[in-house]
Structure formats: C-alpha cells, structure tokens
Design an enzyme around this catalytic site. Structure first.
Site, short mmCIF file in Angstrom:
data_model
loop_
_atom_site.label_atom_id
_atom_site.label_comp_id
_atom_site.label_asym_id
_atom_site.label_seq_id
_atom_site.Cartn_x
_atom_site.Cartn_y
_atom_site.Cartn_z
N HIS A 42 -2.79 5.13 -7.65
CA HIS A 42 -1.71 5.92 -7.44
C HIS A 42 -0.64 5.86 -8.60
CE1 HIS A 42 1.12 9.04 -5.90
NE2 HIS A 42 0.69 9.17 -4.76
N HIS A 101 -1.79 8.51 3.17
CA HIS A 101 -2.12 7.18 2.42
C HIS A 101 -2.27 6.12 3.06
CE1 HIS A 101 -1.68 9.58 -1.12
NE2 HIS A 101 -0.66 9.46 -1.44
N GLU A 115 -5.19 11.31 -8.96
CA GLU A 115 -5.73 10.27 -7.88
C GLU A 115 -7.26 11.02 -7.49
OE1 GLU A 115 -2.76 10.58 -4.66
OE2 GLU A 115 -1.50 11.61 -6.34
#
Ligand code: G6D
Length: 344
Positions: free
Chosen positions: A180, A105, A308
């Site tokens: 997210h 991420h 996502e």
C-alpha cells in the site's frame, strides 16, 4: 550494493527493525518490520538529486497511530469484503468488521500491524534482498487456517524494486496480498499528485457501490474518466464524473501483460509497474488528513497515489470474478515490480 539494518522501535514487546537496501547508483529502499511497511524510496531526478518518492513517517508511533496503511503489506485480503462474510463449500465464514459492517484490508489488526520476522538477507553483485515472514494464525480476524506468508523485497542495480509474495495455509482460505505504498514522484511530497501523468493498460474497471464495494459489473473504460489507456494527468477527468469527483479509489482490470506508467514532468522521474496480478486499485489519497511525514511536511489530500496490485476486491462474494481462494497445502505466489527511470 549494500543493506543496512537498524533498530526502529518496539511494538508489544517485539523489536521492530528498519532495513535500507542500496544499489550502486544511490537509489535506496527502506522498510520496517512493522507491517513490512516501505518508509522511503530514494530516487534521483533528472539532475541526480535523490529524493523520497513515497509517503512515510519518521517514527514507529506515527505508523501505529495513523491507519492510512503507508507502505504496508496488506492482508489476508486486501480491499473490502461485503458484510464481512463469505460462503465456502457450504460454510459461512464471518470476518471481523472494521468499516461499518464490512471488512477492510484484513480487519482491525491486519498484516499491516503485525511485526514481521527476518528470514534471509542476500547481497549479490547486481541486487540485494531481504525476505521477511508473518504467521497469520487460525481464526485471526475470522480467517480459517494457519497461514505462513513470506515477502521478499529486492532492489536491483537497474532501479527495480521488486516484491515477491509466497504463502501456504493448512486450510482453504481467501488470500489477496498487496503493498500500500503512496507514490509521489515530485520528491519529498513537495507537491500533490494531481499533475502526475498516468498511463494504464486497463480496458475495464469495477464500478463501486456507496460503500466502495464492487457492484459486480466489469465496465469498459471507453468514454469515461477511468480511461488512462492514453497518458493523461490525474486531474484531467477526475472532476468530470460523480464517481471520481473526490478522487479515484477504484479497481481496474489490468490487460494481459499490461503495465502502468506514472511520470512527473518537473523531476523527470518515471515509474513503471509490472505485475502478475489481474487487478489493481488506483487510490489517489482522497482521505489523507495532513499527517506530518518524515520530511516534516503534512500529507494532505492527494499527497500520494497508490497502485495496489491484487486480485479482484470482494471476489469471495462474486463467483464471476477470478477466485482468490487458496487451497490447503497449495503454494500462493505473486509478484509486482516498480522500475524507476529518469527522462532527461
Ligand atoms: C480508504 O477507500 C480507501 C481505501 O481504498 C484505502 O486503501 C484506504 O483508505 C487507506 O479506505
């Protein structure tokens, strides 16, 4: 249609603001400029009762302290990059590892922990929107090139929350942005999401290694616990396979012009997700640890689920996956919409 702006706090000497977008039917979307995080989406149930359908905190400190990426914009590259490195045109690029040897991420300080700047606020008769920006400098978390990212959050009078991503870099770079948010349509996280009903137009998924990295295989969902082509509850097959016994945390390949529909029988709330992205990760909050939400309730395991939308994870290390590389000077564009309706 209206937009309210309030000061939410301060992070490293930068002011963090909260924006609340409102439509004419009571629906609201609130986000903060710390990570562009969506903190609240108020949606009516079948009796018109407005409740929050995403997991969010009430204070900036909570967002800084807890790394579950609640509502955040994730980048430069969402998902994992194996060994925190990739090769491009004969050069090996080393990124910062933040999950063992892997990069997750966007690294230790990804886009979720940057303070985004207001670019534009627009109020029209049937929609309101706020455009924010973030400059990811050359070398940030190991990534090459200066990258300017714009995200536009829009709420329409038809109950659609739309996210538009735009970006441009001065060097070739991988780019894979997502949001997210953890959804829970029961409202104010009053129950977990295992009873939510999910339907996904996805014929294939990407099996994962022990380190949650794609193995490179693209496997048909037929006959597996990953087959949501016909609607079913999250819990229905979750416990039936080793890979999903702790919950889902897997990338799926979205069929061309496919949609995802999530619904909650008790409230009548339905959310339909549409996107121009080729993949998405279904993550059912398997690692949530009971952090206290703005409603004063703990967000335990499976308190929310993420959809996502993004490019294939670890695509930089799998040449047969669609590429997430953006060329210097090329404009990156992506969009995803979450439309909320109620089943009487
Ligand atoms: C865990 O593996 C999951 C990720 O998919 C998720 O995005 C993160 O928690 C918040 O690392």
């Amino acid at each position: 249609m209206d937009i309210k702006k309030e000061v939410f706090g301060k992070y490293r000497e930068k002011q963090v603001d909260a924006y609340t977008l409102k439509n004419d039917h009571g629906m609201e979307v609130t986000f903060i400029t710390y990570g562009g995080a969506v903190t609240k989406i108020l949606v009516p149930d079948r009796n018109g009762r407005l409740e929050n359908v995403v997991l969010g905190f009430g204070t900036l400190d909570a967002y800084i302290e807890h790394t579950h990426y609640f509502g955040a914009i994730v980048g430069r590259v969402a998902g994992r990059i194996g060994q925190s490195r990739y090769d491009h045109q004969g050069e090996t690029v080393e990124l910062t590892p933040n999950e063992g040897e892997n990069h997750l991420h966007g690294g230790r300080s990804g886009f979720n922990s940057g303070v985004w700047e207001e670019e534009e606020v627009a109020i029209e008769f049937d929609r309101v929107s706020v455009k924010i920006s973030y400059l990811s400098r050359d070398g940030e978390e190991g990534y090459p090139g200066n990258l300017k990212v714009f995200v536009t959050y829009t709420l329409t009078n038809e109950g659609c929350f739309h996210i538009k991503y735009q970006a441009e870099a001065d060097r070739d770079t991988p780019l894979n942005l997502t949001n997210h948010s953890y959804f829970n349509l029961s409202g104010d996280a009053k129950e977990d999401v295992l009873g939510h009903v999910l339907q996904m137009d996805a014929d294939s998924f990407l099996p994962l290694s022990e380190e949650n990295l794609p193995t490179g295989e693209i496997r048909p969902v037929e006959g597996t616990a990953f087959d949501f082509r016909q609607k079913r509850t999250i819990r229905e097959d979750m416990g039936k396979s080793e890979e999903t016994k702790n919950g889902y945390d897997h990338p799926f390949v979205l069929n061309k012009s496919g949609n995802i529909t999530l619904s909650h029988e008790g409230s009548g709330r339905v959310m339909t997700v549409g996107t121009d992205q080729e993949s998405f990760v279904l993550y059912t909050g398997n690692f949530l640890t009971g952090d206290i939400l703005s409603e004063g309730v703990p967000a335990g395991k499976h308190a929310g689920l993420c959809l996502e939308t993004q490019g294939y994870p670890d695509a930089v290390n799998h040449p047969h996956f669609p590429s997430v590389m953006v060329k210097a000077g090329e404009e990156y564009r992506a969009s995803t919409s979450y439309t909320f309706t109620v089943k009487k």
